[in-house]
Each structure stands twice: as C-alpha cells, then as structure tokens.
Design a protein around this motif. Sequence first.
Motif, PDB file in Angstrom:
ATOM      1  N   LEU A   1       0.829  -1.210   0.000  1.00 15.83           N
ATOM      2  CA  LEU A   1       0.000   0.000   0.000  1.00 15.83           C
ATOM      3  C   LEU A   1       0.862   1.258   0.000  1.00 15.83           C
ATOM      4  CD1 LEU A   1      -2.703  -1.014   2.648  1.00 15.83           C
ATOM      5  CD2 LEU A   1      -2.643  -1.517   0.186  1.00 15.83           C
ATOM      6  N   ALA A   2       0.350   2.286  -0.646  1.00 18.85           N
ATOM      7  CA  ALA A   2       1.002   3.591  -0.664  1.00 18.85           C
ATOM      8  C   ALA A   2      -0.080   4.658  -0.687  1.00 18.85           C
ATOM      9  CB  ALA A   2       1.917   3.733  -1.879  1.00 18.85           C
ATOM     10  N   ALA A   3       0.276   5.860  -0.218  1.00 22.89           N
ATOM     11  CA  ALA A   3      -0.658   6.999  -0.218  1.00 22.89           C
ATOM     12  C   ALA A   3       0.040   8.203  -0.850  1.00 22.89           C
ATOM     13  CB  ALA A   3      -1.124   7.318   1.202  1.00 22.89           C
ATOM     14  N   PRO A   4       0.246   8.182  -2.170  1.00 20.48           N
ATOM     15  CA  PRO A   4       1.015   9.250  -2.815  1.00 20.48           C
ATOM     16  C   PRO A   4       0.230  10.539  -2.981  1.00 20.48           C
ATOM     17  CG  PRO A   4       0.196   7.735  -4.464  1.00 20.48           C
ATOM     18  CD  PRO A   4      -0.175   7.142  -3.127  1.00 20.48           C
ATOM     19  N   PHE A   5       0.958  11.633  -3.104  1.00 21.48           N
ATOM     20  CA  PHE A   5       0.347  12.910  -3.464  1.00 21.48           C
ATOM     21  C   PHE A   5       1.006  13.351  -4.760  1.00 21.48           C
ATOM     22  CE2 PHE A   5      -1.487  16.960  -3.459  1.00 21.48           C
ATOM     23  CZ  PHE A   5      -2.417  17.056  -2.437  1.00 21.48           C
ATOM     24  N   GLY A   6       0.224  13.394  -5.834  1.00 25.30           N
ATOM     25  CA  GLY A   6       0.729  13.829  -7.125  1.00 25.30           C
ATOM     26  C   GLY A   6       1.144  12.698  -8.022  1.00 25.30           C
TER      27      GLY A   6
ATOM     28  N   GLU B   1       9.696   4.309  -8.380  1.00 23.10           N
ATOM     29  CA  GLU B   1      10.519   5.062  -7.437  1.00 23.10           C
ATOM     30  C   GLU B   1      10.764   4.305  -6.138  1.00 23.10           C
ATOM     31  OE1 GLU B   1       8.479   8.796  -7.096  1.00 23.10           O
ATOM     32  OE2 GLU B   1       8.709   9.238  -9.233  1.00 23.10           O
ATOM     33  N   SER B   2       9.836   3.446  -5.750  1.00 24.85           N
ATOM     34  CA  SER B   2       9.989   2.721  -4.483  1.00 24.85           C
ATOM     35  C   SER B   2      10.519   1.306  -4.664  1.00 24.85           C
ATOM     36  CB  SER B   2       8.646   2.653  -3.753  1.00 24.85           C
ATOM     37  OG  SER B   2       7.744   1.793  -4.447  1.00 24.85           O
ATOM     38  N   GLY B   3      10.443   0.802  -5.881  1.00 25.84           N
ATOM     39  CA  GLY B   3      10.838  -0.575  -6.123  1.00 25.84           C
ATOM     40  C   GLY B   3       9.767  -1.586  -5.770  1.00 25.84           C
ATOM     41  N   ALA B   4       8.552  -1.123  -5.452  1.00 24.68           N
ATOM     42  CA  ALA B   4       7.459  -2.035  -5.102  1.00 24.68           C
ATOM     43  C   ALA B   4       6.985  -2.798  -6.334  1.00 24.68           C
ATOM     44  CB  ALA B   4       6.300  -1.244  -4.487  1.00 24.68           C
ATOM     45  N   ASP B   5       6.525  -4.008  -6.105  1.00 26.77           N
ATOM     46  CA  ASP B   5       5.962  -4.839  -7.172  1.00 26.77           C
ATOM     47  C   ASP B   5       4.665  -4.189  -7.657  1.00 26.77           C
ATOM     48  OD1 ASP B   5       4.844  -6.754  -8.812  1.00 26.77           O
ATOM     49  OD2 ASP B   5       5.050  -8.400  -7.373  1.00 26.77           O
ATOM     50  N   HIS B   6       4.646  -3.715  -8.914  1.00 25.83           N
ATOM     51  CA  HIS B   6       3.475  -2.986  -9.412  1.00 25.83           C
ATOM     52  C   HIS B   6       2.232  -3.868  -9.459  1.00 25.83           C
ATOM     53  CE1 HIS B   6       4.712  -5.031 -13.150  1.00 25.83           C
ATOM     54  NE2 HIS B   6       3.451  -4.901 -13.521  1.00 25.83           N
ATOM     55  N   ARG B   7       2.417  -5.204  -9.513  1.00 25.94           N
ATOM     56  CA  ARG B   7       1.270  -6.107  -9.574  1.00 25.94           C
ATOM     57  C   ARG B   7       0.521  -6.161  -8.244  1.00 25.94           C
ATOM     58  NH1 ARG B   7       4.913 -10.976 -11.644  1.00 25.94           N
ATOM     59  NH2 ARG B   7       6.126  -9.985  -9.981  1.00 25.94           N
ATOM     60  N   ARG B   8       1.229  -5.903  -7.158  1.00 30.82           N
ATOM     61  CA  ARG B   8       0.601  -5.962  -5.827  1.00 30.82           C
ATOM     62  C   ARG B   8       0.439  -4.588  -5.184  1.00 30.82           C
ATOM     63  NH1 ARG B   8       3.870  -8.246  -2.247  1.00 30.82           N
ATOM     64  NH2 ARG B   8       5.719  -8.349  -3.584  1.00 30.82           N
ATOM     65  N   LEU B   9       0.795  -3.554  -5.906  1.00 29.17           N
ATOM     66  CA  LEU B   9       0.728  -2.198  -5.354  1.00 29.17           C
ATOM     67  C   LEU B   9      -0.682  -1.632  -5.481  1.00 29.17           C
ATOM     68  CD1 LEU B   9       2.191   0.338  -4.226  1.00 29.17           C
ATOM     69  CD2 LEU B   9       2.584   1.008  -6.623  1.00 29.17           C
ATOM     70  N   VAL B  10      -1.205  -1.123  -4.376  1.00 29.47           N
ATOM     71  CA  VAL B  10      -2.504  -0.440  -4.359  1.00 29.47           C
ATOM     72  C   VAL B  10      -2.289   0.915  -3.700  1.00 29.47           C
ATOM     73  CG1 VAL B  10      -4.901  -0.489  -3.572  1.00 29.47           C
ATOM     74  CG2 VAL B  10      -3.738  -2.636  -4.182  1.00 29.47           C
TER      75      VAL B  10
END
Length: 511
Positions: A347-352, A361-370
């Motif tokens: 999980l992430a809570a981005p602004f912009g 930018e974070s290296g998180a797996d885009h398939r599991r990123l919400v």
Amino acid sequence: MVSAGASASDPVAGPVVGIVGAGAMGQGIAQVAAQGGLRVLLQDARAGAAAAGREAVAARLARLVEKGRINAAAESAALARIEAVAGIAELAPAGLVIEAVVEDLEVKRAVFREIEAAVAPDCLIASNTSSIPVRSIARDCAHRGRVAGMHFFNPVPLMRLVELVRTVWTSEETLARLAALGRRMGRTPVVVQDSPGFLVNLGGRAFTTEALRIAQERVATPAEIDAIMRDCWGFRMGPFELLDLTGMDVNYPVTRIVWEGFGHDPRLATTPAHRAMAEAGLLGRKTGEGWYSYAGGRAADPPSPDWQGEAAPARRAALAGEAPALAALCRAAGLAVGADDGACPILAAPFGADATAVAVESGADHRRLVCLDLAGPNAGAPAARITLMTAPGADPAIRGAVAAALVAAGRKVTAITDSPGFVGQRICAMVANLGCAMAETGIATPEDIDTAMTLGLNYPQGPLALAETMGRERCLEVLDRLQAVTGEDRYRASPWLRRRAALGLPVQTPA
C-alpha cells in the motif's frame, strides 16, 4: 434618484432602478432590488412581457410568504415598488439602468443607445451580460465612464454574488455606487476586469473540463468522479451533476467562448465528448438525458460509484515508504502491517504521483501495489470514501482484497485506473492553478476570486484557499507530474503559484 412625490413612509420610496428585459434574469434582478427597498421600473420590448414579468415576481414573493421566508407586509411593499413600463424613455427617473436582454452584441448596443438618450448624464448604465465584453457594448456610448457590467447569477434571488465588471473607461465612482446598490439588493459585489468569462465563468472551467478529461482517459466514470468530489473533497455537486444541471447547451458554448477568448489556452480546453453531447441534444436535466438519465427532475437509476466484489478481505499488508496516516487506516481496517512477504498487498498513499511512478521510485511490485488517496479534507472521517488506484498489469485479486477490507471497516471504495493525482487531487490542483492564474493576470484580487467562486459556484473553498489547504508545494507537484506524464501544456503551473511555493509564501500574497 428618489421618485418625485415619494415620502419617507411611502413603500415605493428609494433609489430608482430601471431594468431592460423582463425574462428570468430581469425578473430576478427586479425582485432583489425591490426587496432591498429600491423602486424598480421594469421594461421589455415585447408587448405585455414587463407586466407578465411583474406577475411572475409576485408569484415568487407569494411563495416566500407561504414558506415563512418573508411576511405579508414585506411582500406587499416589495411588489408595490415594481412598476411595468412600456418604453425605455420611461426609465428617465432611474439612477441605474441594468440591461438584461438577449446575448447579442448589436442588440445590446442598440439598447444602450436608447438608454443614454433617455436618462440623466449621471445615471449609471450596466449590462448583465455573462459572455460579451462590456467594453464592446460601451464602445459607442457618450459617457463611457458610467458604464460597467453588473453580472448577476441565476437564480438571482438565491445567488448572493454580483460581479462588477470594470472596463478601461469605468470610473471608480461608478464602481463604488454600483457596489453600494448591489449591497442594497442583498448581493456581495466583487470587482472584476473585463475579460472572457469575467471571473466565475472563467474560474469554473477547471472543475468541469478536468473531470471531462479524466473520464475521456477512462481513469474513472462520471458517477465515480462525482462521488469522489462530493464525498472526499466536500463539493456540493460533482462536475457531471453540475454539467447536467446547467445544461450542455449553456456550459459547452461558454467553455468554448472562454477558450477562444484566451487564445485557445489548453488549460481551458474541453473534450470532444462535451461537444458531442451538446450537438446530440443530450443537454442534461432539461431534456431528461445527459451524463445521467432523469425522471421527474431526479437522476433515474444512476450507476453506482462503489466498488463491488466478492473478494475476501486482506489481513496483512506492507507499506511502500513512511505513511503514518496510511498505517492508522490499516489498523482501523484490521490490516496488520509488516514486511513484504512477496504475496501480500503493498500500500502507498502518494500525493501527485501515479501508481506507476510509485512502483518505479519505491521498487514495489506494481502487480501488488494499491495506492490510496488520503488527501481530501474528508479522508480522515471514519465513513469517508477511499479512492484506490492501481498501475497497468496490477493483480485484480490484490486490489479486491484491499477494497474488501476497507468496505468491511465501513468505508465506501471507488477503484480507478492510473492517474497522477488520482481524481480529487488532480481536479483540485487545476482549480487552484486557474485561480492563481486569474490573480496573476489581475482579473480580480485574491480575496475577491475566492469570494466569487464560493458564492457563485458554491465551492467549499475558493481556489486560492484550496491551494493552501492542499499545500502549495503539493499542488505544484500534482501539476508538474501531470505535465511530465502527459507532455501537455494544459498542466503548466502558474508562475504565481510556482513563485509562492518556492518562497514559502501563501498564494494570497499580492504581487
């Protein structure tokens, strides 16, 4: 400006206002003027139209009595102040004449010539035009310093704003007198430079045109966009509800006039779908079909903006970066937060940023990123709507599990596709940026811009105040990300905003 023979106790005593045009706008102006204690001379070129306009005002005043808004004495006094007259020559006693005829430049110029021939040299003359430059109307007037725009909003009795439009010739005395008369009518006056769309019709473009762009990109549906702007950002109506209320036959031409008037500025451009709706006669509530279908004036079986699915709620998640508010939301939703185990949602809570940028930018797996939007002023409320965003190629089962956990915790959830700034951040950044651009070009003062947009459009905040609520640096981040992703000049930040963000100054700081 006091009628001859009127005494202090006479209910028709008071300054005299002439109104040319007894349609909906002329009637509304006559009503608020009379309720403000002004004597009204109502004129219309159509036989019997002025008398019919007076009767329409009488009916509205009677309804106010029925609703307990005014008493019978106030009703009688207001109606006694309105007199239907046959010709413009009969407006001679007026100290102010307001033109409210059809939006046609040559017709208005002809009316102004007649008014000037009838009234005293110190009588103010104002146009209620919403789209024609007032200087074009005033061009041939003998006393151009007394001419200005006096733009009321429909329905006049309910809308408390009046824009006082200053031309290159309008005198300060004229503006001061118009402001005083506007306040007598119960309106809040703001002084605006003579430019396409003036203030409100210009400033209102960002809310609807950016929503149209988001729908065109298939980021979210009209129903989803409307729900996000209402539930997360506090707007009374969503942009598509507003488009249907005003009608595509009104808002599309106005949008086009403003866009053309500012040299086809891409920040003001609308979409092909907007034009297509207008040309197809899908005008909104007035035709029963627009972005929604209507029956009896209400949306008929509107599509749900809520996520619906059968997924089992997620029980644990990892976070992409430090996010205290997101961690708190996870605890409230029963989601245990820990290290990435290679299978859990991230999980992430981005602004912009969009989800793609977060993954890169974070290296998180885009398939599991919400990504969750926690930026709206209502986002912290226990039952507030949460917007979820995922990158291309995301696992729908992961998104469904996160959505199910939030729904189980009492949240409404709207799931969208990838977009810098989600939906709400994006629309609000565009609203704020356009407000800053208006301050930069001197269309009005920062204070008047915010006042006009809250009173004229019922926004929860004016655009400059909204930039401060979002955070001027964050607002700038949304715009810069959008411009970088799209490559479009539409998202260029106003130098007004960029300079104040760089200096750490409030966006209301004058030049």
